[in-house]
Scaffold this motif. Structure first.
Motif, PDB file in Angstrom:
ATOM      1  N   THR A   1       1.496   7.681 -14.197  1.00  0.00           N
ATOM      2  CA  THR A   1       1.641   6.441 -13.441  1.00  0.00           C
ATOM      3  C   THR A   1       2.642   6.628 -12.307  1.00  0.00           C
ATOM      4  N   PRO A   2       2.274   6.259 -11.085  1.00  0.00           N
ATOM      5  CA  PRO A   2       3.212   6.438  -9.966  1.00  0.00           C
ATOM      6  C   PRO A   2       4.396   5.487 -10.093  1.00  0.00           C
ATOM      7  N   LEU A   3       5.459   5.807  -9.373  1.00  0.00           N
ATOM      8  CA  LEU A   3       6.643   4.966  -9.392  1.00  0.00           C
ATOM      9  C   LEU A   3       6.409   3.642  -8.689  1.00  0.00           C
ATOM     10  N   GLN A   4       5.472   3.612  -7.744  1.00  0.00           N
ATOM     11  CA  GLN A   4       5.136   2.395  -7.019  1.00  0.00           C
ATOM     12  C   GLN A   4       3.630   2.323  -6.866  1.00  0.00           C
ATOM     13  N   THR A   5       3.010   1.200  -7.221  1.00  0.00           N
ATOM     14  CA  THR A   5       1.566   1.047  -7.204  1.00  0.00           C
ATOM     15  C   THR A   5       1.142  -0.026  -6.206  1.00  0.00           C
ATOM     16  N   ALA A   6      -0.168  -0.092  -5.930  1.00  0.00           N
ATOM     17  CA  ALA A   6      -0.730  -1.111  -5.047  1.00  0.00           C
ATOM     18  C   ALA A   6      -0.760  -2.450  -5.771  1.00  0.00           C
ATOM     19  N   GLN A   7      -0.398  -3.516  -5.051  1.00  0.00           N
ATOM     20  CA  GLN A   7      -0.389  -4.842  -5.633  1.00  0.00           C
ATOM     21  C   GLN A   7      -0.311  -5.876  -4.519  1.00  0.00           C
ATOM     22  N   PRO A   8      -0.811  -7.093  -4.776  1.00  0.00           N
ATOM     23  CA  PRO A   8      -0.727  -8.140  -3.738  1.00  0.00           C
ATOM     24  C   PRO A   8       0.684  -8.673  -3.603  1.00  0.00           C
ATOM     25  N   VAL A   9       1.007  -9.106  -2.380  1.00  0.00           N
ATOM     26  CA  VAL A   9       2.287  -9.720  -2.065  1.00  0.00           C
ATOM     27  C   VAL A   9       1.996 -11.107  -1.508  1.00  0.00           C
TER      28      VAL A   9
ATOM     29  N   TRP B   1      11.840  -3.340  -0.057  1.00  0.00           N
ATOM     30  CA  TRP B   1      12.864  -3.047  -1.051  1.00  0.00           C
ATOM     31  C   TRP B   1      12.988  -1.528  -1.179  1.00  0.00           C
ATOM     32  N   THR B   2      14.202  -1.040  -1.098  1.00  0.00           N
ATOM     33  CA  THR B   2      14.461   0.393  -1.167  1.00  0.00           C
ATOM     34  C   THR B   2      15.354   0.674  -2.370  1.00  0.00           C
ATOM     35  N   ALA B   3      14.954   1.647  -3.176  1.00  0.00           N
ATOM     36  CA  ALA B   3      15.741   2.001  -4.359  1.00  0.00           C
ATOM     37  C   ALA B   3      15.546   3.477  -4.657  1.00  0.00           C
ATOM     38  N   THR B   4      16.447   4.027  -5.459  1.00  0.00           N
ATOM     39  CA  THR B   4      16.346   5.408  -5.927  1.00  0.00           C
ATOM     40  C   THR B   4      15.996   5.399  -7.409  1.00  0.00           C
ATOM     41  N   ASP B   5      14.898   6.041  -7.768  1.00  0.00           N
ATOM     42  CA  ASP B   5      14.492   6.115  -9.162  1.00  0.00           C
ATOM     43  C   ASP B   5      15.531   6.917  -9.944  1.00  0.00           C
ATOM     44  N   PRO B   6      16.090   6.359 -11.024  1.00  0.00           N
ATOM     45  CA  PRO B   6      17.175   7.050 -11.729  1.00  0.00           C
ATOM     46  C   PRO B   6      16.747   8.351 -12.388  1.00  0.00           C
TER      47      PRO B   6
ATOM     48  N   THR C   1       0.816  -1.222   0.000  1.00  0.00           N
ATOM     49  CA  THR C   1       0.000   0.000   0.000  1.00  0.00           C
ATOM     50  C   THR C   1       0.846   1.266   0.000  1.00  0.00           C
ATOM     51  N   GLN C   2       2.131   1.134  -0.258  1.00  0.00           N
ATOM     52  CA  GLN C   2       3.027   2.285  -0.268  1.00  0.00           C
ATOM     53  C   GLN C   2       3.127   2.824  -1.697  1.00  0.00           C
ATOM     54  N   ILE C   3       2.326   3.818  -1.981  1.00  0.00           N
ATOM     55  CA  ILE C   3       2.262   4.404  -3.315  1.00  0.00           C
ATOM     56  C   ILE C   3       3.282   5.534  -3.415  1.00  0.00           C
ATOM     57  N   THR C   4       4.118   5.498  -4.452  1.00  0.00           N
ATOM     58  CA  THR C   4       5.135   6.534  -4.652  1.00  0.00           C
ATOM     59  C   THR C   4       4.767   7.356  -5.875  1.00  0.00           C
ATOM     60  N   PRO C   5       4.283   8.586  -5.713  1.00  0.00           N
ATOM     61  CA  PRO C   5       3.924   9.421  -6.868  1.00  0.00           C
ATOM     62  C   PRO C   5       5.159   9.762  -7.700  1.00  0.00           C
ATOM     63  N   ASN C   6       4.924  10.088  -8.969  1.00  0.00           N
ATOM     64  CA  ASN C   6       5.998  10.569  -9.840  1.00  0.00           C
ATOM     65  C   ASN C   6       6.082  12.081  -9.703  1.00  0.00           C
ATOM     66  N   PRO C   7       7.166  12.617  -9.145  1.00  0.00           N
ATOM     67  CA  PRO C   7       7.235  14.059  -8.906  1.00  0.00           C
ATOM     68  C   PRO C   7       7.468  14.868 -10.178  1.00  0.00           C
ATOM     69  N   VAL C   8       7.804  14.209 -11.275  1.00  0.00           N
ATOM     70  CA  VAL C   8       8.041  14.925 -12.532  1.00  0.00           C
ATOM     71  C   VAL C   8       6.811  14.845 -13.426  1.00  0.00           C
ATOM     72  N   ASN C   9       6.393  13.632 -13.733  1.00  0.00           N
ATOM     73  CA  ASN C   9       5.207  13.434 -14.565  1.00  0.00           C
ATOM     74  C   ASN C   9       3.981  13.383 -13.666  1.00  0.00           C
TER      75      ASN C   9
ATOM     76  N   LYS D   1      15.216  10.686  -9.017  1.00  0.00           N
ATOM     77  CA  LYS D   1      15.996  10.620  -7.784  1.00  0.00           C
ATOM     78  C   LYS D   1      15.115  10.449  -6.543  1.00  0.00           C
ATOM     79  N   SER D   2      13.886  10.001  -6.756  1.00  0.00           N
ATOM     80  CA  SER D   2      12.987   9.756  -5.633  1.00  0.00           C
ATOM     81  C   SER D   2      13.296   8.414  -4.987  1.00  0.00           C
ATOM     82  N   THR D   3      13.095   8.340  -3.668  1.00  0.00           N
ATOM     83  CA  THR D   3      13.288   7.097  -2.939  1.00  0.00           C
ATOM     84  C   THR D   3      12.011   6.266  -3.010  1.00  0.00           C
ATOM     85  N   ILE D   4      12.154   5.032  -3.449  1.00  0.00           N
ATOM     86  CA  ILE D   4      11.024   4.113  -3.563  1.00  0.00           C
ATOM     87  C   ILE D   4      11.173   3.042  -2.488  1.00  0.00           C
ATOM     88  N   ILE D   5      10.153   2.915  -1.647  1.00  0.00           N
ATOM     89  CA  ILE D   5      10.115   1.863  -0.629  1.00  0.00           C
ATOM     90  C   ILE D   5       8.866   1.034  -0.877  1.00  0.00           C
ATOM     91  N   SER D   6       9.046  -0.234  -1.128  1.00  0.00           N
ATOM     92  CA  SER D   6       7.891  -1.079  -1.420  1.00  0.00           C
ATOM     93  C   SER D   6       8.074  -2.438  -0.773  1.00  0.00           C
TER      94      SER D   6
END
Length: 800
Positions: free
Chosen positions: A571-579, A618-623, A559-567, A626-631
């Protein structure tokens, strides 16, 4: 009562339709704690009066009560106490349980002045516990397996039980410790006997039950950093051997140990009130009802977070003063919770015991504050969480002393969880990195998740011959989760109505806001888990055992949605999905025994576990941005192996020495990162120290003017990584650390008074408990310290 005002709480939360009771006014807290128990007890009395149950004038105690009273039995010879636990849902000597179990007694909890539930983990081998965001969101790890997911809908790998009630939401798990009878930590997967399956283990908190005698005490504590605590316990029999009550109340306040250089205000100050009211009704020697009602109200500023400048993810972390933070926003936290449970125990005859546990828990938590923890206006954050859970467990058990003993039961769990979180940069905005990200910005996510879990289970122990027995169990679990989620984002630099006091509400944003993610659907999973435990008795006080068991952790939704700060609006950088669910298969072999007329007890074990579909953050930086993605994602597989050794010795009647050591190695055997196709094969699990150790020494002394005790406890935690990603980043590693305390108490003569004190972190060790991922936007690492050296002085008086 608190030194700051409370967050507003909605009327629906406090109304009968909200299924919660109102206890926010401190003048009404005791009444609120007691009233539901009295009302339900009255209903229980009325129900039982209609049953054909005869009550004798002085009925004998039930087996459960006798066992509880003997939970820590001192031996006449001056040997060690016989510690009784219910790790297998039966009362057993801890040295006869075919598993690694650590029991912390009421005396140890009082002597150590333990504050919160997470403090317990420091006494068990290969266990780790810490408070993330103060006492609002604790984290627990056992044998390298735990909950690294920061989302509010996360399911813990370590199952937490308070008075036999499973607590799912993190908001229920950071409770203060007071009037406890025992805490037991169970290493390894738990599945066939406990309320919810767990891959790492379980921690069982047991409150002191009402007794049929007058008992009570009052205690006040004072310490540095404005520490003030008060505790009141009153046990009052209503009718001899039939009806009794126990009221336990605790209030704690502290000023915190840091000050914000930007606002010149204290950081980490809090007030925490909790109360528990229990009613025990025993109409006959075969039937008893225990009603437990509890409330909690915690109000605080955010815990001290510190930021360190960085140029990349591999920049070494340069920590600064623990006494000063520097943030343009002083955060606030509030948690109000209440719950009620009814334990029914019935002995219908023929050695059978029927147990029913009905429970309801409800909470509302709010947080707001800085999102970047710097003096610049990069971002702010807000979160409002409302979990509600209902559970029902039925068990039927045979006489455990029969050649074939068995337990069968069913369990149902239901949870509604509503969450609203948002981030923003308020006008006039601030420069960011990279410069293409415009300011100010707004993003908000609201979701409602419903969980239904049903399980049936059975366990059998066969005493084959006097020196050999074998136990085994099986459990079928079915979980269904449904998620309704909507996430929105401002499409352009945003503006707000008025002064944006409630900026987190999208209706206050005057510029365009559009939906960026939506999920409305359900997911179901089923699992069959088992365990097998052969036990070999070698002499009267020695045992060898083997335990083969598997554990299961339910699937859930990211449920950790990461918006796209540029576009923006895209589509967000991280979306809702089952695990998917995770499973762990464990092999364990061990020894337990007593020596020298029970003046020395030893236990040792070795284990090897295979771990599949590992739920991990999982933690990463969108190239691009440069946003931090935590999912939350699934790692394919991993493994862990290690061992534990524990001892307790009483070389002299008044001297007790105890300790344990844990050794652990973990690695991912197959893990391809969800972004960048990076292989993490061979990396260690997060927060999996290679070694842990504990040593305690306690000496009771006797003088002509009174009796007392002195002692010390030391805990060692080896090196570990904070994250599964960026394992080589120097800022994301925790160095090995020793922590120690000294404590003492004295009771003059045969008086009812006792004075005690403790100094924690006596060496003043400055160590970290949390480092947040590197933020390319603010170019900082954010970290959190543990408590500094602190002292506490206490005075206690017993009423009877």
């Amino acid at each position: 009562m608190n030194q700051f005002s409370s967050f507003p709480v909605s009327r629906s939360f406090l109304s009968p339709s909200g299924r919660a009771m109102a206890c926010l006014s401190w003048r009404n807290r005791l009444a609120c704690a007691a009233l539901p128990s009295l009302m339900l007890a009255s209903g229980t009395v009325a129900f039982a009066s209609t049953a054909s149950v005869e009550s004798t004038a002085k009925p004998p105690k039930t087996k459960a009560v006798v066992a509880a009273e003997k939970a820590h039995r001192p031996l006449a010879s001056g040997g060690l106490e016989t510690v009784m636990v219910t790790a297998n849902r039966r009362t057993q000597d801890i040295q006869k349980v075919a598993a690694t179990v650590t029991a912390i007694s009421a005396a140890t909890i009082a002597r150590q002045h333990m504050d919160s539930a997470a403090d317990i983990a420091a006494f068990a081998p290969n266990a780790l516990g810490y408070n993330f965001d103060g006492r609002l969101r604790p984290r627990y790890y056992i044998r390298g397996v735990g909950n690294g997911n920061v989302a509010n809908n996360a399911v813990g790998a370590v199952a937490i039980y308070a008075d036999d009630v499973y607590l799912n939401s993190l908001s229920f798990q950071g409770f203060p410790l007071f009037d406890q009878a025992q805490v037991a930590i169970l290493n390894g997967p738990q599945g066939t006997l406990w309320g919810k399956n767990a891959t790492a283990g379980a921690i069982q908190f047991t409150s002191k039950r009402p007794e049929f005698r007058k008992e009570g005490h009052a205690q006040v504590d004072f310490g540095d950093y404005g520490q003030k605590r008060g505790e009141l316990v009153i046990n009052t029999p209503i009718t001899a051997h039939t009806l009794t009550t126990r009221l336990s109340v605790r209030q704690e306040n502290s000023d915190g140990w840091a000050k914000n250089a930007y606002t010149n205000k204290d950081v980490g100050n809090f007030g925490d009130f909790a109360a528990r009211f229990q009613t025990l009704w025993r109409p006959s020697d075969r039937l008893e009802f225990l009603l437990n009602t509890h409330v909690r109200d915690m109000q605080s500023s955010n815990v001290p977070y510190y930021s360190a400048p960085a140029t990349s993810v591999n920049t070494p972390l340069q920590t600064g003063s623990r006494d000063w933070t520097n943030s343009n926003v002083n955060g606030r936290q509030a948690l109000v919770s209440e719950g009620v449970s009814l334990h029914t125990t019935w002995h219908p005859g023929h050695g059978l015991t029927f147990t029913s546990i009905t429970a309801f828990e409800n909470a509302q938590r709010r947080q707001s504050g800085d999102g970047d923890y710097t003096a610049l206006e990069y971002s702010r954050a807000y979160d409002k969480l409302h979990p509600t859970q209902v559970s029902q467990e039925f068990r039927l058990a045979s006489d455990q002393h029969q050649r074939i003993a068995w337990i069968a039961g069913a369990y149902y769990f239901h949870e509604n969880l509503d969450d609203h979180y948002a981030t923003v940069t308020l006008p006039p905005g601030a420069p960011t990195t990279p410069a293409i990200i415009g300011q100010p910005a707004f993003a908000s996510t609201q979701y409602s998740q419903t969980t239904d879990s049903f399980a049936v289970f059975g366990n059998t122990t066969i005493h084959v011959v006097p020196w050999f027995q074998i136990a085994g169990g099986v459990r079928w679990t079915h979980d269904h989760l449904h998620l309704d989620l909507d996430s929105v984002q401002g499409t352009a630099p945003v503006s707000f109505a008025g002064n944006a006091t409630n900026w987190w509400n999208a209706q206050n944003v005057l510029s365009s806001v559009v939906g960026i993610d939506s999920y409305h659907g359900g997911k179901s999973w089923s699992n069959v888990s088992f365990d097998v435990e052969p036990q070999f008795l070698v002499g009267k006080d020695q045992m060898l055992y083997v335990r083969i068991a598997d554990g299961y952790r339910s699937g859930l939704f990211n449920t950790q949605i990461t918006p796209n700060p540029v576009n923006r609006g895209g589509t967000p950088l991280q979306t809702a999905q089952p695990v998917n669910p995770e499973t762990l298969f464990s092999y364990e072999a061990g020894y337990k025994g007593s020596w020298f007329d029970k003046h020395l007890s030893l236990s040792a074990d070795g284990f090897y576990s295979t771990y599949d579909n590992i739920q991990t953050s999982w933690t990463a930086t969108d190239p691009a941005t440069k946003s931090t993605i935590i999912s939350l994602t699934n790692a394919a597989s991993g493994r862990s192996l290690g061992g534990e050794f524990a001892f307790q010795a009483r070389p002299l009647d008044d001297l007790t020495v105890s300790g344990n050591v844990g050794v652990l190695r973990t690695e991912f055997t197959d893990f391809t990162a969800p972004t960048g196709a990076t292989s993490l094969k061979g990396n260690e699990f997060a927060r999996a120290p290679h070694q842990t150790a504990n040593i305690s020494v306690d000496w009771n002394f006797h003088t002509g003017i009174g009796n007392g005790s002195v002692g010390t406890h030391w805990n060692y935690t080896g090196h570990y990584f904070y994250l599964v990603s960026n394992e080589k980043a120097s800022a994301l590693q925790q160095s090995a650390v020793w922590l120690g305390d000294v404590h003492a108490s004295f009771r003059p003569g045969n008086s009812r008074w006792e004075l005690s004190g403790i100094v924690t972190n006596i060496t003043g060790n400055r160590y970290l408990v949390q480092v947040l991922p590197y933020s390319a936007t603010s170019q900082t690492f954010t970290y959190q310290y543990s408590n500094p050296r602190m002292f506490l002085l206490s005075a206690r008086v017993d009423f009877f």
